[in-house]
Design a protein around this motif. Structure first.
Motif: not given
Length: 226
Positions: A21-30, A46-48, A70-71, A171-173
Motif C-alpha cells: 500500500g505504501l507503493v500505491h500511496l507514493c506512486a499516486n503522488r506522481f 523495486v524501492g520497497l 527509498v520508494i 491512515l494505514k496504521q
C-alpha cells in the motif's frame, strides 16, 4: 538455505507483502506527469524490495518511515531516466496470471490475498509474485474519498508533498487497528468500490447495517487521525 536465512527471507517477504500500500500511496503522488502509473508502481515496488532487504529493526525506526524515501527515490529515478522500466514478455504473462488468480481469490474470500497466498496458489516463489504484481495494472487508489454508493473514483490533484505520504501512512496504521470485519467493510467500500448493497451481500449484512456501521467506522477513523 539454513534456518537463519529462511527466517530472514520470510521476514523480508512479510515486509513487502504488508507494505504494498505504501507503493500505491507514493506512486499516486506522481500521477499525470507523463509516465504511466504502471511504471511508477513498478519502480516503487523495486524501492520497497530494496528497503525490505536493507531494513534494520534494531535502529528503532518503523519500516514505513524507512521505506518511503527509498520508494520515492526509485520513482523519481524514472523521471530522471525518462521512463525506462522494461517488462519482459514472461513477466507480463505471469503478471496476467497473477491478476486473474488475485481477482478469483478476492471473489471467493472478500479480501486481497497476501503474496505468500498467491505464491502458494500458483506454485511460485513469493519474490516472483511480488515482481509480477508490480508489473500489473494496480487496482486501487489511496487518494480518493467516496461520499455515496455510486460515486466514481476521484483523484485529488495537488502538488507533491512528502507530508502527504506520511499522512497516508497514518491512515494505514489507523486502518490496521480496526477489527477484521470493519477492515473488510472499509476495504470493500473504499478500495474495491463496492456499493453498500454489494458489500452487505459479501459480509452477510443488510444495506442499512452496512450504512450504520460504515458511518461509525469513519467517525472512529477521523478521531484517530485528528
Amino acid at each position: 538455505m539454513n534456518a537463519a536465512e529462511i527466517s530472514v527471507k520470510e521476514s523480508r517477504d512479510r515486509l513487502v507483502t504488508e507494505n504494498l500500500g505504501l507503493v500505491h500511496l507514493c506512486a499516486n503522488r506522481f500521477r499525470n506527469r507523463g509516465i504511466e502509473y504502471e511504471e511508477l508502481y513498478s519502480s516503487g515496488c523495486v524501492g520497497l524490495v530494496k528497503a525490505a532487504n536493507s531494513f534494520d529493526e534494531d535502529r528503532g525506526v518503523k519500516f514505513s518511515t524507512y521505506a518511503v524515501p527509498v520508494i520515492l527515490g526509485e520513482i523519481k529515478r524514472i523521471f530522471r531516466d525518462g521512463g525506462t522500466v522494461k517488462v519482459s514478455r514472461s513477466l507480463k504473462e505471469l503478471s496476467l496470471k497473477a491478476v486473474r488468480e488475485k481477482n478469483s481469490f478476492i471473489s471467493r474470500n472478500g479480501r486481497e490475498p497476501s503474496i505468500a497466498e498467491l505464491a502458494q496458489e500458483m506454485g511460485c516463489e513469493p519474490d516472483e509474485i511480488a515482481e509480477a504484481l508490480s508489473a500489473a495494472q494496480p487496482c486501487l487508489s489511496l487518494t480518493r474519498y467516496v461520499e455515496s454508493d455510486e460515486s466514481e473514483e476521484q483523484d485529488i490533484p495537488s502538488p507533491f508533498r512528502e507530508a502527504d505520504i506520511y499522512e497516508g501512512i497514518a491512515l494505514k496504521q489507523a486502518m490496521d487497528r480496526l477489527e477484521a470485519d470493519d477492515r473488510k467493510l472499509i476495504f470493500l467500500r473504499y478500495f474495491r468500490s463496492f456499493t453498500q448493497s454489494r458489500a452487505a451481500a459479501v459480509l452477510g449484512m443488510t444495506q442499512v447495517q452496512v450504512s450504520r456501521r460504515e458511518k461509525k467506522i469513519l467517525s472512529e477513523l477521523r478521531k484517530d487521525l485528528l
